[in-house]
Design an enzyme around this catalytic site. Structure first.
Site, PDB file in Angstrom:
ATOM      1  N   LEU A  66      31.783  17.594  33.912  1.00  0.00           N
ATOM      2  CA  LEU A  66      32.119  16.833  35.120  1.00  0.00           C
ATOM      3  C   LEU A  66      30.879  16.478  35.942  1.00  0.00           C
ATOM      4  O   LEU A  66      31.013  15.927  37.028  1.00  0.00           O
ATOM      5  CB  LEU A  66      33.096  17.635  35.979  1.00  0.00           C
ATOM      6  N   ASN A  96      28.350  30.078  39.366  1.00  0.00           N
ATOM      7  CA  ASN A  96      27.347  30.737  40.215  1.00  0.00           C
ATOM      8  C   ASN A  96      26.099  30.920  39.361  1.00  0.00           C
ATOM      9  O   ASN A  96      25.979  31.889  38.605  1.00  0.00           O
ATOM     10  CB  ASN A  96      27.892  32.080  40.718  1.00  0.00           C
ATOM     11  N   SER A 142      34.164  29.593  47.888  1.00  0.00           N
ATOM     12  CA  SER A 142      33.811  30.997  47.608  1.00  0.00           C
ATOM     13  C   SER A 142      33.456  31.694  48.906  1.00  0.00           C
ATOM     14  O   SER A 142      32.951  31.074  49.840  1.00  0.00           O
ATOM     15  CB  SER A 142      32.598  31.055  46.677  1.00  0.00           C
ATOM     16  N   LYS A 143      33.640  33.002  48.917  1.00  0.00           N
ATOM     17  CA  LYS A 143      33.191  33.788  50.064  1.00  0.00           C
ATOM     18  C   LYS A 143      31.692  33.608  50.295  1.00  0.00           C
ATOM     19  O   LYS A 143      31.210  33.717  51.415  1.00  0.00           O
ATOM     20  CB  LYS A 143      33.523  35.265  49.869  1.00  0.00           C
ATOM     21  N   GLN A 149      24.907  35.634  49.356  1.00  0.00           N
ATOM     22  CA  GLN A 149      24.888  36.621  48.271  1.00  0.00           C
ATOM     23  C   GLN A 149      23.462  37.063  47.967  1.00  0.00           C
ATOM     24  O   GLN A 149      23.204  38.193  47.618  1.00  0.00           O
ATOM     25  CB  GLN A 149      25.522  36.021  47.000  1.00  0.00           C
ATOM     26  N   TYR A 155      24.304  27.340  44.734  1.00  0.00           N
ATOM     27  CA  TYR A 155      25.737  27.657  44.723  1.00  0.00           C
ATOM     28  C   TYR A 155      26.247  27.843  46.156  1.00  0.00           C
ATOM     29  O   TYR A 155      27.286  27.294  46.533  1.00  0.00           O
ATOM     30  CB  TYR A 155      25.943  28.922  43.897  1.00  0.00           C
ATOM     31  N   ALA A 186      37.043  35.976  46.544  1.00  0.00           N
ATOM     32  CA  ALA A 186      35.887  36.872  46.716  1.00  0.00           C
ATOM     33  C   ALA A 186      35.573  37.544  45.391  1.00  0.00           C
ATOM     34  O   ALA A 186      34.530  37.295  44.782  1.00  0.00           O
ATOM     35  CB  ALA A 186      36.165  37.905  47.796  1.00  0.00           C
ATOM     36  N   GLU A 187      36.494  38.375  44.917  1.00  0.00           N
ATOM     37  CA  GLU A 187      36.249  39.126  43.680  1.00  0.00           C
ATOM     38  C   GLU A 187      37.464  38.988  42.766  1.00  0.00           C
ATOM     39  O   GLU A 187      38.488  39.629  42.986  1.00  0.00           O
ATOM     40  CB  GLU A 187      36.021  40.614  43.996  1.00  0.00           C
ATOM     41  N   THR A 190      37.125  37.177  35.980  1.00  0.00           N
ATOM     42  CA  THR A 190      37.256  35.967  35.155  1.00  0.00           C
ATOM     43  C   THR A 190      36.081  35.971  34.168  1.00  0.00           C
ATOM     44  O   THR A 190      35.152  36.782  34.310  1.00  0.00           O
ATOM     45  CB  THR A 190      37.137  34.708  36.039  1.00  0.00           C
TER      46      THR A 190
HETATM   47  P1  NAP Z   1      35.119  30.614  34.948  1.00  0.00           P
HETATM   48  O1  NAP Z   1      35.779  31.833  34.458  1.00  0.00           O
HETATM   49  O2  NAP Z   1      33.746  30.326  34.449  1.00  0.00           O
HETATM   50  O3  NAP Z   1      35.990  29.342  34.675  1.00  0.00           O
HETATM   51  C1  NAP Z   1      35.517  28.095  35.142  1.00  0.00           C
HETATM   52  C2  NAP Z   1      35.928  26.988  34.219  1.00  0.00           C
HETATM   53  O4  NAP Z   1      35.354  25.772  34.745  1.00  0.00           O
HETATM   54  C3  NAP Z   1      35.365  27.145  32.801  1.00  0.00           C
HETATM   55  O5  NAP Z   1      36.359  26.761  31.894  1.00  0.00           O
HETATM   56  C4  NAP Z   1      34.198  26.168  32.774  1.00  0.00           C
HETATM   57  O6  NAP Z   1      33.944  25.592  31.520  1.00  0.00           O
HETATM   58  C5  NAP Z   1      34.680  25.080  33.717  1.00  0.00           C
HETATM   59  N1  NAP Z   1      33.552  24.328  34.259  1.00  0.00           N
HETATM   60  C6  NAP Z   1      32.536  24.818  34.986  1.00  0.00           C
HETATM   61  N2  NAP Z   1      31.672  23.836  35.285  1.00  0.00           N
HETATM   62  C7  NAP Z   1      32.155  22.703  34.711  1.00  0.00           C
HETATM   63  C8  NAP Z   1      31.715  21.358  34.636  1.00  0.00           C
HETATM   64  N3  NAP Z   1      30.572  20.954  35.201  1.00  0.00           N
HETATM   65  N4  NAP Z   1      32.459  20.462  33.968  1.00  0.00           N
HETATM   66  C9  NAP Z   1      33.616  20.838  33.376  1.00  0.00           C
HETATM   67  N5  NAP Z   1      34.088  22.102  33.403  1.00  0.00           N
HETATM   68  C10 NAP Z   1      33.363  23.023  34.052  1.00  0.00           C
HETATM   69  O7  NAP Z   1      35.038  30.650  36.556  1.00  0.00           O
HETATM   70  P2  NAP Z   1      36.006  31.318  37.665  1.00  0.00           P
HETATM   71  O8  NAP Z   1      35.464  32.642  38.019  1.00  0.00           O
HETATM   72  O9  NAP Z   1      37.417  31.163  37.279  1.00  0.00           O
HETATM   73  O10 NAP Z   1      35.663  30.372  38.907  1.00  0.00           O
HETATM   74  C11 NAP Z   1      36.473  29.263  39.286  1.00  0.00           C
HETATM   75  C12 NAP Z   1      36.065  28.830  40.673  1.00  0.00           C
HETATM   76  O11 NAP Z   1      36.230  29.913  41.579  1.00  0.00           O
HETATM   77  C13 NAP Z   1      34.605  28.382  40.784  1.00  0.00           C
HETATM   78  O12 NAP Z   1      34.509  27.282  41.639  1.00  0.00           O
HETATM   79  C14 NAP Z   1      33.935  29.603  41.404  1.00  0.00           C
HETATM   80  O13 NAP Z   1      32.807  29.253  42.150  1.00  0.00           O
HETATM   81  C15 NAP Z   1      35.047  30.117  42.297  1.00  0.00           C
HETATM   82  N6  NAP Z   1      34.901  31.548  42.657  1.00  0.00           N
HETATM   83  C16 NAP Z   1      35.186  32.533  41.745  1.00  0.00           C
HETATM   84  C17 NAP Z   1      35.056  33.856  42.136  1.00  0.00           C
HETATM   85  C18 NAP Z   1      35.402  34.998  41.215  1.00  0.00           C
HETATM   86  O14 NAP Z   1      35.418  36.151  41.668  1.00  0.00           O
HETATM   87  N7  NAP Z   1      35.701  34.752  39.946  1.00  0.00           N
HETATM   88  C19 NAP Z   1      34.616  34.194  43.424  1.00  0.00           C
HETATM   89  C20 NAP Z   1      34.317  33.155  44.303  1.00  0.00           C
HETATM   90  C21 NAP Z   1      34.474  31.838  43.903  1.00  0.00           C
HETATM   91  P3  NAP Z   1      33.049  26.351  30.407  1.00  0.00           P
HETATM   92  O15 NAP Z   1      33.990  27.225  29.678  1.00  0.00           O
HETATM   93  O16 NAP Z   1      32.487  25.252  29.584  1.00  0.00           O
HETATM   94  O17 NAP Z   1      31.992  27.111  31.144  1.00  0.00           O
END
Ligand code: NAP
Length: 261
Positions: A66, A96, A142-143, A149, A155, A186-187, A190
């Site tokens: 994207l 991140n 995100s937090k 952080q 990020y 926050a946490e 994934t």
């Molecule tokens: P994740 O497990 O890495 O899943 C993210 C998905 O988005 C993956 O399938 C990834 O594809 C896809 N993606 C990332 N960048 C992309 C791009 N440029 N184009 C197309 N697809 C893309 O991440 P997550 O932990 O679920 O995080 C989801 C959201 O929550 C993010 O915005 C993150 O900043 C936010 N967040 C998460 C946490 C947490 O605790 N997990 C905390 C704060 C914020 P690939 O498989 O190819 O990498």
């Protein structure tokens, strides 16, 4: 509660892994149709599609990074070609990537590009369709936008900008009854979170226990389905007077008194 999402169409970026997967599953459970826009082709996404379609779901995927506006335009065009409408957009894909102060200007710029620009581009291209449906946009921030952080300037800046744009778009789109809200995890365990733990700490399991112990509510991480429940509520008409809001789904992590943990 019937969220009345049957036959509604939503784009979920990064919708096959992590929080995005949770959102796709919850939308599917409510009878909605989902267009997943994600980067990597592979078994995880194909398995999810097979499973949900096997249950009668209308779930499709568009692969591609994207980080170009052409891809965002393509995602919107293909969604409309396939489903004929768009009722909402979940900007969720992000990483991140640890572009901190020592990483340098190129890494900083790249981080902003991969974490921020597609949030704007997708809303821009989907706007005519969101106007037709009086749709809803949810930005997953995100937090880190509010707490910092350390070592992740790009990020943090992108996540902060997503909050600013949530308010800005909520204001701009009032005349069209399009609602725009942000959800702040926050946490949440994934693939992204696991990778961060495993690549950053010598003893990731111990670090995971340490972090969980600091989460006020039940000393545990938020689940993907708890994140998804808030997002799906915000996409539905049941939140019809909620716009420009930042929703923290984090077991009290950001706001409650430190002495509680
Ligand atoms: P994740 O497990 O890495 O899943 C993210 C998905 O988005 C993956 O399938 C990834 O594809 C896809 N993606 C990332 N960048 C992309 C791009 N440029 N184009 C197309 N697809 C893309 O991440 P997550 O932990 O679920 O995080 C989801 C959201 O929550 C993010 O915005 C993150 O900043 C936010 N967040 C998460 C946490 C947490 O605790 N997990 C905390 C704060 C914020 P690939 O498989 O190819 O990498």
């Amino acid at each position: 509660m019937d969220l009345q999402l049957t036959d509604k169409v939503f784009i979920v970026t990064g919708g096959s892994k992590g929080i995005g997967e949770g959102i796709t599953r919850s939308l599917h459970a409510e009878g909605a149709s989902v267009m997943i826009a994600t980067r990597s082709e592979g078994a995880v996404t194909e398995h999810l599609l097979k499973e949900l379609r096997g249950e009668g779901g209308n779930v499709h995927v568009i692969y591609g990074d994207l980080d170009t506006s052409e891809q965002c335009k393509h995602v919107v065009a293909k969604t409309v070609e396939h489903f004929g409408r768009i009722d909402g957009l979940v900007n969720n894909a992000g990483v991140n990537d640890g572009a901190g102060l020592v990483s340098g200007p190129e890494a900083f710029r790249r981080s902003i590009r991969v974490n921020l620009f597609h949030y704007y581009d997708l809303v821009h291209y989907a706007l005519p369709w969101l106007k037709k449906s009086k749709g809803s946009v949810v930005n997953v921030s995100s937090k880190v936008a509010l707490t910092g952080q350390g070592g992740t300037s790009g990020y943090a800046a992108a996540k902060g900008a997503q909050l600013a744009l949530t308010r800005e778009w909520a204001a701009e789109l009032l005349p069209h009854s399009i609602r725009v809200n942000a959800v702040l995890p926050a946490e949440v365990m994934t693939p992204l979170y696991r990778k961060w733990l495993d690549s950053t700490f010598e003893n990731p399991m111990e670090k995971e226990r340490e972090i969980s112990a600091k989460i006020p509510l039940e000393k545990r991480m938020t689940t993907k389905s708890e994140m998804a429940a808030m997002v799906v509520f915000l996409l539905s008409g049941k939140s019809s007077h909620t716009t420009g809001q930042f929703l923290f789904v984090d077991g009290g992590y950001v706001h409650l008194d430190r002495s509680l943990t």
